[in-house]
Design an enzyme around this catalytic site. Structure first.
Site, PDB file in Angstrom:
ATOM      1  N   GLU A  21       1.043  -1.398   0.360  1.00  0.00           N
ATOM      2  CA  GLU A  21       0.249   0.397   0.003  1.00  0.00           C
ATOM      3  C   GLU A  21       0.948   1.269   0.016  1.00  0.00           C
ATOM      4  O   GLU A  21       0.459   2.111  -0.811  1.00  0.00           O
ATOM      5  CB  GLU A  21      -0.725   0.656   1.506  1.00  0.00           C
ATOM      6  N   GLU A  38      -0.375  -2.099  -9.841  1.00  0.00           N
ATOM      7  CA  GLU A  38      -0.458  -3.165  -8.788  1.00  0.00           C
ATOM      8  C   GLU A  38       1.153  -3.792  -8.076  1.00  0.00           C
ATOM      9  O   GLU A  38       1.303  -4.209  -7.336  1.00  0.00           O
ATOM     10  CB  GLU A  38      -1.035  -4.223  -9.710  1.00  0.00           C
ATOM     11  N   HIS A  93      -5.597  -5.771 -10.665  1.00  0.00           N
ATOM     12  CA  HIS A  93      -4.956  -6.865 -10.099  1.00  0.00           C
ATOM     13  C   HIS A  93      -5.411  -8.593 -10.171  1.00  0.00           C
ATOM     14  O   HIS A  93      -4.520  -9.153 -10.123  1.00  0.00           O
ATOM     15  CB  HIS A  93      -5.867  -7.455  -8.853  1.00  0.00           C
ATOM     16  N   HIS A 112       2.140   2.030  -3.166  1.00  0.00           N
ATOM     17  CA  HIS A 112       1.191   2.884  -4.079  1.00  0.00           C
ATOM     18  C   HIS A 112       1.368   4.525  -3.673  1.00  0.00           C
ATOM     19  O   HIS A 112       1.567   5.384  -5.377  1.00  0.00           O
ATOM     20  CB  HIS A 112      -0.671   2.537  -3.784  1.00  0.00           C
ATOM     21  N   ASP A 151     -12.467  -4.438 -11.953  1.00  0.00           N
ATOM     22  CA  ASP A 151     -11.277  -4.330 -11.327  1.00  0.00           C
ATOM     23  C   ASP A 151     -10.706  -3.799 -11.847  1.00  0.00           C
ATOM     24  O   ASP A 151      -9.065  -3.774 -12.485  1.00  0.00           O
ATOM     25  CB  ASP A 151     -10.291  -5.798 -11.003  1.00  0.00           C
ATOM     26  N   TYR A 165      -4.629   4.174 -12.990  1.00  0.00           N
ATOM     27  CA  TYR A 165      -5.393   2.699 -12.553  1.00  0.00           C
ATOM     28  C   TYR A 165      -6.485   1.795 -13.177  1.00  0.00           C
ATOM     29  O   TYR A 165      -6.792   2.117 -12.687  1.00  0.00           O
ATOM     30  CB  TYR A 165      -5.635   2.923 -10.709  1.00  0.00           C
TER      31      TYR A 165
END
Lengths: 352, 90
Positions: free
Chosen positions: A177, A200, A272, A180, A267, A191
């Site tokens: 995280e 990711e 992901h 990111h 997604d 994204y």
């Protein structure tokens, strides 16, 4: 201004060298290097501003923010509320451990991630300028997720007991995280689609490296799993596998090569899902080289994240080319490192 | 995660909870039509790993709603909270 400092600026001593001196030099050397960086920073800031005005890539020259080496962490307790406003302060920088394990795990995880980026890459926090690291634990109720909000905060749920347990327990999730945030300040990959999958993947790569660095693991000994410590019974043994995409749990649909690239609207275009491809390229590169994955492969990937030709909309091919380019710059055109990078992209069938 | 729910097949108490949550949501206010999954998340630029919820309700009429975290209304949160226990990974 002393002649030596004028010469440092005229010779364009690279920040990497100055950072090495600050870390490893004698006291006199460290003082001189720090002074040089402080003055250099002013000029780099001016150059960066000029580059922005003239339309050049913004991420090439980043000013160094202060000395670095010490995170500024604050952990807040959201009290199982969905509110986004900061909750009660639970632990601040330098404060001793508290009773709440989630607070301590977030605090320690932030510290380990900061330490990894600082000691390996000389990066002072998320924005490379000492940005405070803020964690919000006990977000919502039975919340099976952790996320970065794009505004400087990392949120942690307590898990639902089935999909996830308390998400502060995983160092690779915390590293994921916070990365990111790093990506946001560097390539800023959009994204969505392939750029989103790269976004990711960067988080999985540097999240995994944060864990490996903390444990002093070699690439061969690492498990290359993401979220293994926090998945519940429904998702055992892990959320994702960089070593074997598609095998982490019974629902894992990640591809390992472009042959199985997933075209989907869900997604955000499968960010992901298709991250499995660049994840696996990194795994192949790192294990081909052997040793510690952060030493060569990690540096090449970090340099590529900051490559002048990488844009927010760059896809797999552009990033793969950047890794070859950065590997050549750092290790030479015909090095084992560049061969390993090429092997990674060959294995995943990303055409260079 | 997917939940496919037929209220008539749920236990009475659960069905009542879901129905009550549904009745509270103003679908006209929140779009009513399925928005593209690529709609930007409601957090700041650079937000990552937040959840997106796609809701499709089939009754006397078909209503659709796509929302990102942070959820825009506590009534939508209540609907999501009622449906999540019924969902399973796919």
């Amino acid at each position: 201004m002393p002649a030596s400092r004028r010469h440092s600026l005229a010779c364009i001593v690279p920040p990497d060298l100055l950072r090495d001196i600050i870390r490893n030099g004698t006291e006199q050397q460290r003082e001189t290097a720090a002074d040089t960086m402080a003055v250099d920073q002013t000029f780099r800031t001016l150059r960066s501003a000029f580059a922005a005005m003239t339309g050049a890539h913004q991420a090439v020259m980043r000013p160094m923010g202060g000395m670095g080496g010490q995170p500024q962490r604050t952990v807040y307790d959201q009290g199982n509320s969905n509110a986004l406003a900061l909750g009660m302060v639970a632990r601040t920088e330098g404060q001793k451990a508290v009773r709440d394990p989630a607070v301590n795990e977030a605090y320690d995880g932030f510290g380990a991630t900061y330490k990894f980026f600082w000691e390996v890459f000389g990066r002072n926090s998320i924005d490379s300028a000492g940005m405070p690291i803020l964690g919000l634990v006990h977000y919502s109720r039975n919340y099976a997720n952790a996320f970065w909000d794009g505004q400087g905060h990392m949120f942690f749920g307590d898990g639902d007991g089935q999909l996830f347990v308390r998400l502060t327990k995983s160092l690779d999730v915390i590293g994921h995280e916070l990365t990111h945030g790093v990506t946001q300040y560097e390539s800023n990959f959009v994204y969505q689609g392939q750029s989103g999958a790269l976004n990711e993947s960067m988080s999985d790569v540097f999240g995994s490296l944060t864990k490996q660095y903390k444990k002093k693991q070699s690439a061969a000994k690492a498990d290359w799993l993401i979220g293994g410590e926090v998945v519940g019974p429904a998702l055992k043994p892990a959320l994702r596998s960089m070593k074997d995409p598609g095998t982490a749990n019974q629902y894992d649909k990640q591809p390992a090569t472009m042959d199985d690239f997933v075209v989907t609207a869900a997604d955000n275009g499968g960010v992901h899902i298709n991250s499995g491809i660049p994840n696996h390229a990194f795994y192949v590169t790192a294990t081909t080289l052997g040793g510690k994955a952060w030493e060569a492969a990690g540096h090449i990937w970090y340099d590529s994240l900051r490559d002048a030709k990488i844009k927010p909309t760059s896809g797999f091919k552009a990033f793969a080319r950047a890794t070859v380019r950065q590997g050549q710059m750092r290790y030479g055109d015909t090095s084992a490192e560049v061969d390993a990078v090429r092997a990674g992209w060959d294995k995943t069938k990303v055409k260079l | 995660m997917v939940a496919s729910v037929d209220l008539d097949e749920l236990p009475q108490k659960t069905a009542a909870e879901v129905r009550a949550a549904l009745d509270e949501v103003d679908f006209d206010k929140f779009g009513g039509r399925r928005s593209r999954p690529s709609a930007p998340p409601a957090f700041g630029r650079g937000a990552a790993d937040t959840f997106q919820y796609d809701l499709e309700i089939i009754g006397t009429e078909r209503r659709s709603l796509t929302v990102h975290e942070p959820l825009p209304d506590p009534r939508i949160q209540a609907l999501v909270d009622a449906l999540l226990p019924l969902a399973h990974p796919e």
